[in-house]
Enzyme design. Structure first.
Site, PDB file in Angstrom:
ATOM      1  CE  LYS A 129     -23.967 -21.358   6.402  1.00  0.00           C
ATOM      2  NZ  LYS A 129     -24.507 -20.512   7.457  1.00  0.00           N
ATOM      3  CE  LYS A 143     -25.085 -15.347  -5.287  1.00  0.00           C
ATOM      4  NZ  LYS A 143     -25.766 -14.377  -6.081  1.00  0.00           N
ATOM      5  CE  LYS A 184     -22.604 -10.344   8.118  1.00  0.00           C
ATOM      6  NZ  LYS A 184     -24.054 -10.057   8.101  1.00  0.00           N
TER       7      LYS A 184
END
Ligand code: TRP
Length: 335
Positions: free
Chosen positions: A199, A202, A113
């Site tokens: 994967k 959203k 991240k």
């Protein structure tokens, strides 16, 4: 009989999609009789990446509703909203003091991240909250003294850290927390429809996922445009796009269809149009009742509010007991 306790949580990052459902939530619903289950919507975790404050509140309430529409039962399980149980954050501080800087630096999700943030999305700001995210997660788990945590592969390292925190706490202050273990059950991992090497999520955009509550029309459209390949020859390895559609068909419980389509595939005579049609039919049939249930819940705002308050109260009572023990054990003052 003393049932074991299960805990798991989901971030309110927008509407639930079929990847969340087949990969986790269906399973959560299925074990509600077997275990004492506690499930959380973790809004505080969602603050660790750039987000909009207006959307967070709505997304949190919507996720609470979606969980119930998808089969969680507030009569059987505790379903809490994380920020309504402030004990989690207090325990996070205490756990921060038995967590090392080094082990947090080794968290893969933190590295991923922060790289994403540094690569230009939102001015490269990496918060301390993103760094200590796994400590909050350990507090989520241990405050309910969970025995089992159903998690996917991507959360294994966080769960291991939670176990390390429990062990370190127990060594330092006396045996108190059970060591939470992963609960592996059969789940289906879905890939993106438009980029089936990745994967389903959203964050990649609308054409990559199917929402659990999407309209029939929209499900058909998205399945129709799912990436497959240019037509398989017999004996060739199946492409991830085609394999993903097969996974969905199986996940929807259409086992006979699955077998017969697979036979055709092996013979090299499968028409992807047929594969897609069965995929869409399966999804529409499965999700229809969820859509209705969600509509009904959304109409009844007062009822939802009551449910949120009631179940978060239950969570708070439990969490406060744990926290009082922890205060006593760690030398904090309590009158
Ligand atoms: N980190 C988890 C995820 O992104 C969400 C989460 C927060 C969680 N607290 C948890 C999962 C406790 C399991 C248990 O998916």
């Amino acid at each position: 009989m003393n049932k074991k306790r299960v805990l798991s949580c989901i971030q309110p990052t927008g509407e639930m999609h079929i990847g969340n459902y087949f990969g986790a939530v269906r399973n959560w619903a299925g074990i509600q009789d077997q275990y004492n289950c506690v499930y959380g919507v973790v809004d505080l975790h969602a603050m660790t990446m750039p987000y909009s404050s207006k959307e967070l509140r709505q997304n949190t309430l919507n996720m609470f509703i979606d969980l119930i529409a998808a089969g969680l039962d507030p009569e059987k399980s505790i379903i809490f909203i994380q920020s309504l149980v402030p004990q989690h954050t207090e325990l996070t501080w205490i756990f921060s003091c038995v967590t090392s800087y080094g082990e947090l630096s080794r968290m893969i999700q933190f590295k991923d991240k922060s790289e994403l943030l540094e690569s230009g999305v939102k001015n490269g700001f990496i918060s301390a909250g993103l760094f200590t995210y796994p400590v909050l997660q350990a507090a989520d788990i241990l405050i309910y003294k969970a025995d089992f945590v159903p998690v996917g592969k991507d959360q294994e390292q966080h769960l291991e850290l939670s176990r390390n925190i429990a062990v370190r706490f127990n060594n330092q202050f006396g045996n108190y927390f059970p060591e939470p273990r992963p609960l592996y059950t059969e789940v289906q991992k879905l890939m993106s429809l438009a980029d089936p090497e990745k994967k389903m999520s959203k964050s990649m955009g609308d054409k990559h996922y199917i929402g659990l509550f999407e309209s029939e029309e929209s499900i058909r459209k998205k399945v129709k445009s799912a990436v497959t390949d240019i037509g398989g020859k017999a004996g060739e390895e199946m492409s991830s796009g085609v394999s993903n559609l097969f996974t969905i068909i199986k996940a929807c419980g259409r086992l006979d269809d699955y077998e017969s389509l697979m036979k055709d595939y092996k013979k090299g005579i499968l028409k992807y149009k047929d594969l897609k049609e069965v995929t869409a039919d399966g999804l529409i049939e499965l999700t229809g009742p969820f859509r209705l249930k969600r509509e009904e819940l959304r109409k009844n705002g007062e009822e939802i509010k009551k449910l949120v308050i009631q179940s978060s109260d239950k969570a708070r009572d439990f969490a406060e007991k744990t926290l009082n023990d922890v205060r006593d054990l760690t030398g904090l003052i309590r009158f």
